[in-house]
Design a protein around this motif. Structure first.
Motif, PDB file in Angstrom:
ATOM      1  N   ALA A 124      19.967  98.002  81.381  1.00  0.00           N
ATOM      2  CA  ALA A 124      20.926  98.319  82.439  1.00  0.00           C
ATOM      3  C   ALA A 124      21.635  99.640  82.163  1.00  0.00           C
ATOM      4  CB  ALA A 124      21.952  97.194  82.575  1.00  0.00           C
ATOM      5  N   VAL A 125      22.015  99.869  80.922  1.00  0.00           N
ATOM      6  CA  VAL A 125      22.698 101.123  80.571  1.00  0.00           C
ATOM      7  C   VAL A 125      21.758 102.312  80.752  1.00  0.00           C
ATOM      8  CG1 VAL A 125      23.677 102.425  78.641  1.00  0.00           C
ATOM      9  CG2 VAL A 125      24.389 100.091  79.043  1.00  0.00           C
ATOM     10  N   ILE A 126      20.529 102.192  80.288  1.00  0.00           N
ATOM     11  CA  ILE A 126      19.584 103.296  80.438  1.00  0.00           C
ATOM     12  C   ILE A 126      19.291 103.548  81.910  1.00  0.00           C
ATOM     13  CG2 ILE A 126      17.187 103.972  80.052  1.00  0.00           C
ATOM     14  CD1 ILE A 126      17.415 102.889  77.270  1.00  0.00           C
ATOM     15  N   GLY A 127      19.122 102.491  82.680  1.00  0.00           N
ATOM     16  CA  GLY A 127      18.892 102.667  84.113  1.00  0.00           C
ATOM     17  C   GLY A 127      20.062 103.343  84.802  1.00  0.00           C
ATOM     18  N   LEU A 128      21.261 102.943  84.445  1.00  0.00           N
ATOM     19  CA  LEU A 128      22.460 103.543  85.033  1.00  0.00           C
ATOM     20  C   LEU A 128      22.586 105.015  84.642  1.00  0.00           C
ATOM     21  CD1 LEU A 128      25.080 102.998  86.635  1.00  0.00           C
ATOM     22  CD2 LEU A 128      26.154 102.458  84.463  1.00  0.00           C
ATOM     23  N   LEU A 129      22.366 105.315  83.378  1.00  0.00           N
ATOM     24  CA  LEU A 129      22.441 106.706  82.932  1.00  0.00           C
ATOM     25  C   LEU A 129      21.339 107.560  83.552  1.00  0.00           C
ATOM     26  CD1 LEU A 129      23.362 106.249  79.168  1.00  0.00           C
ATOM     27  CD2 LEU A 129      24.848 106.935  81.047  1.00  0.00           C
ATOM     28  N   TRP A 130      20.144 106.997  83.698  1.00  0.00           N
ATOM     29  CA  TRP A 130      19.059 107.748  84.331  1.00  0.00           C
ATOM     30  C   TRP A 130      19.383 108.021  85.798  1.00  0.00           C
ATOM     31  CZ3 TRP A 130      15.438 106.589  88.218  1.00  0.00           C
ATOM     32  CH2 TRP A 130      14.415 107.524  88.346  1.00  0.00           C
ATOM     33  N   PHE A 131      19.947 107.031  86.482  1.00  0.00           N
ATOM     34  CA  PHE A 131      20.329 107.221  87.883  1.00  0.00           C
ATOM     35  C   PHE A 131      21.384 108.325  88.015  1.00  0.00           C
ATOM     36  CE2 PHE A 131      23.157 106.159  91.449  1.00  0.00           C
ATOM     37  CZ  PHE A 131      22.243 106.273  92.492  1.00  0.00           C
ATOM     38  N   ILE A 132      22.375 108.297  87.140  1.00  0.00           N
ATOM     39  CA  ILE A 132      23.413 109.338  87.176  1.00  0.00           C
ATOM     40  C   ILE A 132      22.812 110.702  86.858  1.00  0.00           C
ATOM     41  CG2 ILE A 132      25.493 110.159  85.994  1.00  0.00           C
ATOM     42  CD1 ILE A 132      26.321 107.203  85.739  1.00  0.00           C
ATOM     43  N   ASP A 133      21.890 110.751  85.911  1.00  0.00           N
ATOM     44  CA  ASP A 133      21.259 112.017  85.547  1.00  0.00           C
ATOM     45  C   ASP A 133      20.394 112.567  86.683  1.00  0.00           C
ATOM     46  OD1 ASP A 133      20.581 114.062  83.549  1.00  0.00           O
ATOM     47  OD2 ASP A 133      18.572 113.193  83.663  1.00  0.00           O
ATOM     48  N   ARG A 134      19.665 111.693  87.358  1.00  0.00           N
ATOM     49  CA  ARG A 134      18.762 112.140  88.427  1.00  0.00           C
ATOM     50  C   ARG A 134      19.506 112.553  89.695  1.00  0.00           C
ATOM     51  NH1 ARG A 134      15.604 114.440  86.199  1.00  0.00           N
ATOM     52  NH2 ARG A 134      15.923 113.546  84.216  1.00  0.00           N
ATOM     53  N   THR A 135      20.608 111.890  89.983  1.00  0.00           N
ATOM     54  CA  THR A 135      21.335 112.235  91.214  1.00  0.00           C
ATOM     55  C   THR A 135      22.223 113.445  91.029  1.00  0.00           C
ATOM     56  OG1 THR A 135      23.074 110.666  90.646  1.00  0.00           O
ATOM     57  CG2 THR A 135      21.334 109.895  92.133  1.00  0.00           C
ATOM     58  N   ARG A 136      22.409 113.866  89.776  1.00  0.00           N
ATOM     59  CA  ARG A 136      23.212 115.045  89.466  1.00  0.00           C
ATOM     60  C   ARG A 136      24.624 114.954  90.048  1.00  0.00           C
ATOM     61  NH1 ARG A 136      19.858 117.488  86.269  1.00  0.00           N
ATOM     62  NH2 ARG A 136      17.802 118.014  86.963  1.00  0.00           N
ATOM     63  N   ILE A 137      25.187 113.769  89.941  1.00  0.00           N
ATOM     64  CA  ILE A 137      26.563 113.571  90.394  1.00  0.00           C
ATOM     65  C   ILE A 137      27.482 113.899  89.227  1.00  0.00           C
ATOM     66  CG2 ILE A 137      28.262 111.917  91.226  1.00  0.00           C
ATOM     67  CD1 ILE A 137      25.977 110.360  92.480  1.00  0.00           C
ATOM     68  N   TYR A 138      28.090 115.020  89.295  1.00  0.00           N
ATOM     69  CA  TYR A 138      29.053 115.419  88.281  1.00  0.00           C
ATOM     70  C   TYR A 138      30.347 115.769  89.002  1.00  0.00           C
ATOM     71  CZ  TYR A 138      24.906 115.940  85.405  1.00  0.00           C
ATOM     72  OH  TYR A 138      23.743 115.706  84.728  1.00  0.00           O
ATOM     73  N   ALA A 139      31.426 115.261  88.516  1.00  0.00           N
ATOM     74  CA  ALA A 139      32.705 115.546  89.158  1.00  0.00           C
ATOM     75  C   ALA A 139      33.734 115.859  88.076  1.00  0.00           C
ATOM     76  CB  ALA A 139      33.168 114.364  89.985  1.00  0.00           C
TER      77      ALA A 139
END
Length: 167
Positions: A124-139
């Motif tokens: 779950a953590v890797i999936g969540l981090l991969w999703f955040i990395d792929r969507t390039r959501i940085y704030a």
């Protein structure tokens, strides 16, 4: 010593790790022969089976997680895989679990539920981090880091709860 230094030293002398990892399924096979066929005889060996499961799963989970990280985040080529440190622990884990499952259901192995929950949490953590990395959501925000950390832990607990209800 860094993790890279450790992997370099293991790669320079892979025999020790290879013998250790190949001995685990061999021990599982021998224990299967010694455990007998009756349920009472097999039941006595459940802590030996639990030890073998942990000896196989800890390096296997680590190697699998490392492989996922290297391929998804670091973009490592499959041609650069180290067979001793990246493939053999996963093969050892799968072989050991298959041998043990022939003799004893995983529900009877002490602590196996916690191990499978740990694997779920890592996925779950890797999936969540991969999703955040792929969507390039940085704030960039003015929210204190403690609130972000509490939100992340809450999200992990929500994923864990949802996963347990799903399966």
């Amino acid at each position: 010593m860094t993790l890279q230094d450790f992997f370099d030293s293991v790669s320079a002398n892979p025999a020790i790790l290879a013998i250790f990892l190949l001995a685990i399924p061999a021990l599982a096979f021998v224990v299967n022969l010694w455990a007998g066929e009756k349920a009472e005889e097999i039941w006595r060996w459940r802590f030996v089976y639990a030890t073998l499961v942990y000896l196989a799963c800890i390096p296997g989970i680590f190697a699998f997680t490392l492989n996922v990280y290297l391929f998804l985040f670091e973009r490592q080529s499959i041609w650069r895989m180290n067979l001793i440190t990246q493939v053999l622990p996963v093969v050892t884990m799968v072989a050991t679990l298959m041998l043990i499952k022939r003799k004893l259901p995983f529900a009877y192995i002490p602590g196996f539920g916690k191990l499978s929950g740990f694997m779920t949490l890592i996925a779950a953590v890797i999936g969540l981090l991969w999703f955040i990395d792929r969507t390039r959501i940085y704030a960039v925000t003015y929210i204190p880091f403690a609130y972000i950390l509490v939100g992340f832990v809450g999200l992990l607990l929500l994923i864990r709860f949802a996963w347990s209800k799903l399966f």
